[in-house]
Design a protein around this motif. Structure first.
Motif, PDB file in Angstrom:
ATOM      1  N   ILE A  19       0.826  -1.204   0.000  1.00  0.00           N
ATOM      2  CA  ILE A  19       0.000   0.000   0.000  1.00  0.00           C
ATOM      3  C   ILE A  19       0.862   1.256   0.000  1.00  0.00           C
ATOM      4  CG2 ILE A  19      -0.298   0.241   2.527  1.00  0.00           C
ATOM      5  CD1 ILE A  19      -3.243   1.009   1.890  1.00  0.00           C
ATOM      6  N   ARG A  20       2.021   1.199   0.639  1.00  0.00           N
ATOM      7  CA  ARG A  20       2.919   2.362   0.583  1.00  0.00           C
ATOM      8  C   ARG A  20       3.423   2.566  -0.838  1.00  0.00           C
ATOM      9  NH1 ARG A  20       3.922   4.534   5.459  1.00  0.00           N
ATOM     10  NH2 ARG A  20       3.493   3.236   7.292  1.00  0.00           N
ATOM     11  N   GLY A  21       3.692   1.465  -1.538  1.00  0.00           N
ATOM     12  CA  GLY A  21       4.107   1.581  -2.932  1.00  0.00           C
ATOM     13  C   GLY A  21       2.997   2.123  -3.814  1.00  0.00           C
TER      14      GLY A  21
ATOM     15  N   ALA B 275       0.694  11.756 -10.318  1.00  0.00           N
ATOM     16  CA  ALA B 275      -0.523  12.198 -10.997  1.00  0.00           C
ATOM     17  C   ALA B 275      -1.351  13.103 -10.092  1.00  0.00           C
ATOM     18  CB  ALA B 275      -1.352  10.990 -11.439  1.00  0.00           C
ATOM     19  N   LEU B 276      -1.507  12.720  -8.832  1.00  0.00           N
ATOM     20  CA  LEU B 276      -2.267  13.552  -7.899  1.00  0.00           C
ATOM     21  C   LEU B 276      -1.645  14.936  -7.773  1.00  0.00           C
ATOM     22  CD1 LEU B 276      -3.306  11.238  -4.932  1.00  0.00           C
ATOM     23  CD2 LEU B 276      -4.802  12.792  -6.195  1.00  0.00           C
ATOM     24  N   ALA B 277      -0.328  14.995  -7.803  1.00  0.00           N
ATOM     25  CA  ALA B 277       0.357  16.276  -7.648  1.00  0.00           C
ATOM     26  C   ALA B 277       0.077  17.221  -8.808  1.00  0.00           C
ATOM     27  CB  ALA B 277       1.870  16.055  -7.517  1.00  0.00           C
ATOM     28  N   ARG B 278      -0.323  16.667  -9.961  1.00  0.00           N
ATOM     29  CA  ARG B 278      -0.621  17.496 -11.130  1.00  0.00           C
ATOM     30  C   ARG B 278      -2.108  17.761 -11.307  1.00  0.00           C
ATOM     31  NH1 ARG B 278       2.325  13.541 -13.401  1.00  0.00           N
ATOM     32  NH2 ARG B 278       0.674  13.019 -14.887  1.00  0.00           N
ATOM     33  N   LEU B 279      -2.942  17.092 -10.528  1.00  0.00           N
ATOM     34  CA  LEU B 279      -4.383  17.229 -10.713  1.00  0.00           C
ATOM     35  C   LEU B 279      -4.846  18.654 -10.455  1.00  0.00           C
ATOM     36  CD1 LEU B 279      -7.107  15.895 -11.305  1.00  0.00           C
ATOM     37  CD2 LEU B 279      -7.266  15.344  -8.860  1.00  0.00           C
ATOM     38  N   THR B 280      -4.370  19.251  -9.382  1.00  0.00           N
ATOM     39  CA  THR B 280      -4.719  20.630  -9.072  1.00  0.00           C
ATOM     40  C   THR B 280      -3.539  21.310  -8.411  1.00  0.00           C
ATOM     41  OG1 THR B 280      -6.164  22.092  -7.793  1.00  0.00           O
ATOM     42  CG2 THR B 280      -5.754  19.917  -6.871  1.00  0.00           C
ATOM     43  N   PHE B 281      -3.407  22.599  -8.674  1.00  0.00           N
ATOM     44  CA  PHE B 281      -2.356  23.386  -8.032  1.00  0.00           C
ATOM     45  C   PHE B 281      -2.950  24.376  -7.056  1.00  0.00           C
ATOM     46  CE2 PHE B 281      -0.287  21.420 -11.507  1.00  0.00           C
ATOM     47  CZ  PHE B 281       0.974  21.129 -11.009  1.00  0.00           C
ATOM     48  N   ALA B 282      -4.178  24.118  -6.665  1.00  0.00           N
ATOM     49  CA  ALA B 282      -4.750  24.879  -5.555  1.00  0.00           C
ATOM     50  C   ALA B 282      -3.984  24.522  -4.287  1.00  0.00           C
ATOM     51  CB  ALA B 282      -6.231  24.540  -5.394  1.00  0.00           C
ATOM     52  N   PRO B 283      -3.921  25.435  -3.329  1.00  0.00           N
ATOM     53  CA  PRO B 283      -3.160  25.160  -2.095  1.00  0.00           C
ATOM     54  C   PRO B 283      -3.782  24.020  -1.311  1.00  0.00           C
ATOM     55  CG  PRO B 283      -4.414  27.200  -1.894  1.00  0.00           C
ATOM     56  CD  PRO B 283      -4.510  26.783  -3.330  1.00  0.00           C
ATOM     57  N   LEU B 284      -2.970  23.026  -0.975  1.00  0.00           N
ATOM     58  CA  LEU B 284      -3.440  21.836  -0.284  1.00  0.00           C
ATOM     59  C   LEU B 284      -3.073  21.879   1.194  1.00  0.00           C
ATOM     60  CD1 LEU B 284      -2.321  19.215  -2.931  1.00  0.00           C
ATOM     61  CD2 LEU B 284      -4.674  19.865  -2.427  1.00  0.00           C
ATOM     62  N   PRO B 285      -3.831  21.198   2.049  1.00  0.00           N
ATOM     63  CA  PRO B 285      -3.437  21.078   3.455  1.00  0.00           C
ATOM     64  C   PRO B 285      -2.220  20.167   3.560  1.00  0.00           C
ATOM     65  CG  PRO B 285      -5.321  19.675   3.001  1.00  0.00           C
ATOM     66  CD  PRO B 285      -5.090  20.480   1.759  1.00  0.00           C
ATOM     67  N   PRO B 286      -1.539  20.143   4.708  1.00  0.00           N
ATOM     68  CA  PRO B 286      -0.423  19.200   4.880  1.00  0.00           C
ATOM     69  C   PRO B 286      -0.891  17.770   4.634  1.00  0.00           C
ATOM     70  CG  PRO B 286      -0.503  20.772   6.689  1.00  0.00           C
ATOM     71  CD  PRO B 286      -1.760  20.980   5.893  1.00  0.00           C
ATOM     72  N   LYS B 287      -0.053  16.977   3.985  1.00  0.00           N
ATOM     73  CA  LYS B 287      -0.444  15.611   3.659  1.00  0.00           C
ATOM     74  C   LYS B 287      -0.713  14.808   4.934  1.00  0.00           C
ATOM     75  CE  LYS B 287       1.909  15.140  -0.768  1.00  0.00           C
ATOM     76  NZ  LYS B 287       0.695  15.549  -1.449  1.00  0.00           N
ATOM     77  N   GLY B 288      -1.652  13.872   4.810  1.00  0.00           N
ATOM     78  CA  GLY B 288      -1.947  12.984   5.926  1.00  0.00           C
ATOM     79  C   GLY B 288      -0.832  11.978   6.132  1.00  0.00           C
ATOM     80  N   LYS B 289      -0.895  11.277   7.250  1.00  0.00           N
ATOM     81  CA  LYS B 289       0.109  10.268   7.605  1.00  0.00           C
ATOM     82  C   LYS B 289      -0.504   8.882   7.464  1.00  0.00           C
ATOM     83  CE  LYS B 289       2.699  13.204  10.825  1.00  0.00           C
ATOM     84  NZ  LYS B 289       1.969  14.429  10.476  1.00  0.00           N
ATOM     85  N   LEU B 290       0.271   7.961   6.896  1.00  0.00           N
ATOM     86  CA  LEU B 290      -0.188   6.593   6.662  1.00  0.00           C
ATOM     87  C   LEU B 290       0.404   5.659   7.709  1.00  0.00           C
ATOM     88  CD1 LEU B 290      -1.537   4.364   4.943  1.00  0.00           C
ATOM     89  CD2 LEU B 290       0.559   4.304   3.568  1.00  0.00           C
ATOM     90  N   SER B 291      -0.448   4.878   8.347  1.00  0.00           N
ATOM     91  CA  SER B 291       0.013   3.838   9.255  1.00  0.00           C
ATOM     92  C   SER B 291      -0.667   2.524   8.887  1.00  0.00           C
ATOM     93  CB  SER B 291      -0.282   4.197  10.715  1.00  0.00           C
ATOM     94  OG  SER B 291      -1.658   4.448  10.916  1.00  0.00           O
TER      95      SER B 291
END
Length: 509
Positions: free
Chosen positions: A43-45, A53-69
């Motif tokens: 899942i990390r991969g 792709a997600l990084a190019r979807l929108t360049f609106a200001p995003l909140p800090p990314k969530g953390k995966l556990s």
């Protein structure tokens, strides 16, 4: 429903990985539970593969990314999650057992959704504790890019659960489509299944190959379907009389034996034909290569549709409006690390260098420096309520002068940010200074100085801004008054001439 800060995933796999990537990108923590420890690496991969792709979807200001556990303990996930999404194999008895178990551990106000493609929510919620909070939330692969999620309630599902789920999914950029009543296969899979059955018949009868059938969609109806569904397209086919004429003209064809509702027997020969056909279409490309190709065109299509505010583009536009609004509310606390003391609060705009912005050296081209500074101005405007409602009144600032100084290169994929210092304000003019920095080390890459003129957009002439707008800009200018005037401000190209004084550097002067 509680405020969702942590999404729990019951099962990982392709769909679970897609949910994780989308939620994390929009600032939601994710705790994934799977009985197989090796699925943590998987899942990390999957999240890493989705990020470009997600990084190019929108360049609106995003909140800090969530953390995966990750955990192999279902109870740990259930007790920590604010919303749970189940993604285990499509087996009714297995889903019923696992959903019943997770419902006993999760708090009663935690909504539980299932990604099932076709099972009904009434069957799935049968043995659950607090079944009124359960619903089907059926996404489409790749979940991190395709915005549709079908919401289906069962006999025991509370209407409030459907509404709360729709609000959460909308928050992470999805189009929540509530299905009026439960039917096997929901809506979209029933439509897809009809096409799929016809494909199997035509391959089985030697009418066409898999590639030829895909071409029949790609070069024709598929292009239309990106923005208009079959019903609207057929409405157009009827001309000015619309659907009524279309049905009168083509309705009799529905009695003709063009299509077959029952699927053909999946013989070994048919299976071989399907496998050989799709392998030929893949032309040696790996699944990961094809996924990246798919992701690239899905991003591009949604950005095009965004310009026309239609289909998935409308969903993307609505998401961006919310992100910009949230960022404007938090902008006063954002300050560049080398720009100012504690008294100065600089509006900040974050972005990433997109591949299409690159020149032949794979660095950001000159044109896009101006583009980014324009986006930074939009961020400042939003902070002082110069938004769409303001523009609709026929008032806005136009750029009348701009000077960009290039100091270092910006490479493709580099995360950047801009801080904007307000140098001066008077009744008609706005004098600003931008600093473009690289996010990883705060290196200064470029500066931009601009003069903006307040105009009546309908009359196309300069006018004084209203008192409320002037007061908000004056307040921001006062917050920046402690900053020194940048040494680069007012200098001509290549020169060291005496700096021009910024306009009215103090409010009311």
């Amino acid at each position: 429903m509680r405020n969702v800060k942590t999404l729990g995933l019951l099962g990982t796999g392709v769909i679970g990985g897609g949910w994780a990537a989308r939620a994390l990108h929009f600032g939601i923590d994710v705790i994934a539970a799977d009985v197989k420890p090796e699925m943590e690496a998987w899942i990390r991969g999957a999240v890493e593969n989705a990020e470009p792709a997600l990084a190019r979807l929108t360049f609106a200001p995003l909140p800090p990314k969530g953390k995966l556990s990750f955990t192999t303990d279902l109870r740990v996930m259930a007790e920590r999650a604010d919303f749970i999404q189940e993604n285990i194999p499509e087996q009714l008895a297995l889903k019923q057992r696992m959903l019943a178990e997770v419902s006993r551990y999760a708090a009663a106000d935690v909504i539980i959704g299932s990604s099932t493609s076709g099972l009904t929510p009434t069957d799935l919620q049968r043995d659950m504790a607090a079944p009124e909070r359960f619903l089907v939330a059926h996404p489409f692969n790749p979940v991190y890019l395709l915005p549709l999620v079908e919401l289906v309630g069962g006999e025991k599902t509370a209407p409030g659960a459907l509404q709360a789920a729709a609000e959460f999914f909308t928050y992470i950029g999805m189009h929540a489509l509530t299905v009026r009543r439960e039917v096997p296969g929901h809506l979209t899979d029933r439509l897809q299944e009809a096409i799929w059955r016809e494909i199997l018949h035509m391959v089985n009868e030697g009418v066409a190959t898999t590639g030829e059938l895909d071409d029949s969609i790609i070069y024709g109806p598929g292009l239309r379907w990106a923005a208009m569904g079959t019903n609207m397209i057929y409405h157009l086919a009827g001309g000015e009389a619309g659907m009524r004429h279309m049905l009168a003209q083509f309705g009799p064809a529905l009695k003709w034996p063009w299509t077959k509702l029952e699927a053909p027997e999946l013989t070994e020969s048919l299976i071989d034909s399907m496998v050989e056909g799709t392998q030929s279409q893949a032309a040696g490309r790996s699944i990961r290569e094809l996924e990246r190709l798919r992701d690239d065109y899905l991003v591009a299509i949604q950005q095009v549709l965004r310009q026309y505010d239609i289909g998935a583009g409308s969903t993307l536009r609505a998401l961006e409006e919310r992100l910009y609004k949230d960022a404007a509310g938090a902008a006063s606390s954002a300050v560049g690390p080398k720009d100012a003391g504690p008294a100065a609060h600089l509006p900040r705009f974050d972005t990433v260098v997109r591949p299409e912005w690159a020149d032949y050296n794979m660095h950001m081209s000159d044109f896009h420096y101006g583009h980014i500074f324009g986006d930074a101005m939009d961020a400042l405007y939003r902070q002082v309520d110069l938004d769409e409602a303001y523009r609709n009144k026929g008032r806005m600032f136009y750029t009348v002068e701009s000077h960009i100084k290039h100091l270092a290169e910006a490479k493709v994929g580099e995360p950047l940010y801009v801080t904007t210092q307000l140098l001066g304000v008077d009744d008609k003019r706005l004098h600003v200074f931008h600093r473009l920095r690289r996010r990883r080390d705060d290196a200064l890459l470029a500066t931009g100085e601009q003069m903006h003129l307040h105009v009546d957009t309908k009359a196309a002439k300069a006018i004084s801004m209203d008192a409320a707008t002037r007061a908000r800009l004056d307040s921001l200018r006062q917050a920046h008054a402690a900053l020194p005037v940048p040494s680069e401000a007012g200098k001509p190209v290549g020169g060291q001439a005496k700096r021009r004084e910024p306009v009215n550097t103090h409010s009311g002067s």
